[in-house]
Scaffold this motif. Sequence first.
Motif, PDB file in Angstrom:
ATOM      1  N   VAL A  99       0.838  -1.201   0.000  1.00  0.00           N
ATOM      2  CA  VAL A  99       0.000   0.000   0.000  1.00  0.00           C
ATOM      3  C   VAL A  99       0.875   1.253   0.000  1.00  0.00           C
ATOM      4  CG1 VAL A  99      -1.617   1.361   1.384  1.00  0.00           C
ATOM      5  CG2 VAL A  99      -2.005  -1.087   1.065  1.00  0.00           C
ATOM      6  N   LEU A 100       1.933   1.246   0.810  1.00  0.00           N
ATOM      7  CA  LEU A 100       2.828   2.408   0.855  1.00  0.00           C
ATOM      8  C   LEU A 100       3.366   2.745  -0.531  1.00  0.00           C
ATOM      9  CD1 LEU A 100       5.107   2.175   4.035  1.00  0.00           C
ATOM     10  CD2 LEU A 100       3.007   3.477   3.700  1.00  0.00           C
ATOM     11  N   ARG A 101       3.702   1.709  -1.304  1.00  0.00           N
ATOM     12  CA  ARG A 101       4.318   1.933  -2.614  1.00  0.00           C
ATOM     13  C   ARG A 101       3.342   2.507  -3.638  1.00  0.00           C
ATOM     14  NH1 ARG A 101       8.438  -1.886  -5.268  1.00  0.00           N
ATOM     15  NH2 ARG A 101       8.901   0.169  -6.120  1.00  0.00           N
ATOM     16  N   THR A 102       2.045   2.511  -3.311  1.00  0.00           N
ATOM     17  CA  THR A 102       1.062   3.063  -4.254  1.00  0.00           C
ATOM     18  C   THR A 102       0.491   4.396  -3.787  1.00  0.00           C
ATOM     19  OG1 THR A 102      -0.768   1.845  -3.186  1.00  0.00           O
ATOM     20  CG2 THR A 102       0.400   0.735  -4.986  1.00  0.00           C
ATOM     21  N   LEU A 103       0.941   4.889  -2.635  1.00  0.00           N
ATOM     22  CA  LEU A 103       0.447   6.168  -2.136  1.00  0.00           C
ATOM     23  C   LEU A 103       1.052   7.326  -2.921  1.00  0.00           C
ATOM     24  CD1 LEU A 103       0.585   5.570   1.736  1.00  0.00           C
ATOM     25  CD2 LEU A 103      -1.461   5.696   0.296  1.00  0.00           C
ATOM     26  N   PRO A 104       0.319   8.441  -3.035  1.00  0.00           N
ATOM     27  CA  PRO A 104       0.873   9.607  -3.746  1.00  0.00           C
ATOM     28  C   PRO A 104       2.013  10.286  -2.983  1.00  0.00           C
ATOM     29  CG  PRO A 104      -1.298  10.102  -2.815  1.00  0.00           C
ATOM     30  CD  PRO A 104      -1.086   8.622  -2.653  1.00  0.00           C
ATOM     31  N   ASN A 105       2.155   9.992  -1.692  1.00  0.00           N
ATOM     32  CA  ASN A 105       3.224  10.568  -0.894  1.00  0.00           C
ATOM     33  C   ASN A 105       4.558   9.909  -1.275  1.00  0.00           C
ATOM     34  OD1 ASN A 105       5.126  10.871   1.374  1.00  0.00           O
ATOM     35  ND2 ASN A 105       3.420  11.895   2.396  1.00  0.00           N
ATOM     36  N   ARG A 106       5.492  10.677  -1.821  1.00  0.00           N
ATOM     37  CA  ARG A 106       6.736  10.110  -2.328  1.00  0.00           C
ATOM     38  C   ARG A 106       7.608   9.546  -1.207  1.00  0.00           C
ATOM     39  NH1 ARG A 106       8.922  14.092  -7.186  1.00  0.00           N
ATOM     40  NH2 ARG A 106       7.128  13.790  -8.591  1.00  0.00           N
ATOM     41  N   THR A 107       7.564  10.167  -0.037  1.00  0.00           N
ATOM     42  CA  THR A 107       8.383   9.693   1.077  1.00  0.00           C
ATOM     43  C   THR A 107       7.935   8.308   1.518  1.00  0.00           C
ATOM     44  OG1 THR A 107       8.763  11.959   1.845  1.00  0.00           O
ATOM     45  CG2 THR A 107       9.160  10.177   3.421  1.00  0.00           C
ATOM     46  N   LEU A 108       6.632   8.139   1.676  1.00  0.00           N
ATOM     47  CA  LEU A 108       6.107   6.838   2.089  1.00  0.00           C
ATOM     48  C   LEU A 108       6.352   5.789   1.004  1.00  0.00           C
ATOM     49  CD1 LEU A 108       2.725   7.901   3.750  1.00  0.00           C
ATOM     50  CD2 LEU A 108       4.884   7.299   4.866  1.00  0.00           C
ATOM     51  N   ALA A 109       6.179   6.177  -0.236  1.00  0.00           N
ATOM     52  CA  ALA A 109       6.437   5.237  -1.336  1.00  0.00           C
ATOM     53  C   ALA A 109       7.906   4.830  -1.362  1.00  0.00           C
ATOM     54  CB  ALA A 109       6.035   5.872  -2.662  1.00  0.00           C
ATOM     55  N   ALA A 110       8.791   5.775  -1.063  1.00  0.00           N
ATOM     56  CA  ALA A 110      10.223   5.472  -1.045  1.00  0.00           C
ATOM     57  C   ALA A 110      10.569   4.495   0.075  1.00  0.00           C
ATOM     58  CB  ALA A 110      11.023   6.763  -0.886  1.00  0.00           C
TER      59      ALA A 110
END
Length: 246
Positions: free
Chosen positions: A53-64
Amino acid sequence: MSYHWNWGILLSPVSTGEPTTYLGWLMSGFWVTIVVSLSAWVIALIVGSFFGVLRTLPNRTLAAIGTVYVAIFRNIPLIVQFFTWYLVIPELLPVSLGNWFKQLPPTAQFFSSSILCLGLFTAARVCEQVRSGINALPKGQRAAGLALGLTQWQTYRYVLLPVAYRIIVPPITSEFLNIFKNSAVASTIGLLELSAQARQLVDYTAQAYESFIAVTVAYMVINLVVMQLMRMLEHRTRLPGYIGGK
């Protein structure tokens, strides 16, 4: 062929004096494999879903953060991770916690290290499956959920994930099967799972063919049961218009 077949050795009492047979050793390893693999799968599914789920969020930090997790656990050989969890991690923990782990019975140390290592390693692979499942959905579904007033979490919980999980049942089945096979690596740190018991049987009886044929059959039984259960799950959860749906 000069090899002397002796299937009866499986029912013979073990030479160590334990009140069991060599078949009992194999059954013990069989159940250790089942318990470790299922426990690790629970961790893999929860942690993998979270980072997926983190990898699909629009938040780049969380995706990273999700990307870094996958990069670490997928690119380090599994056997190295087993030794890291068993030998290195306890030394990096706070002294009291590290000493507590070291004072556990050896079997408990083997179990806990194996479950954590196998679970977190497989979670990186589950993460990619969950991410792919979410990204395969029409982008309008996320927008529709948010337009209805749902929060980001509620949109994932009630709109995206229920469909994504149905799509990824086939690839998740492969990861579920892999976790049983990868559990054999736990023998390197001392866990007496199925393959380790087979090697122990060979050491005491020199009947290598009988031992490893029996273990091969055991792994085949596990795989067939898992495939049948996942096939039933896929059939019951498929959605019309999606992969596998009617």
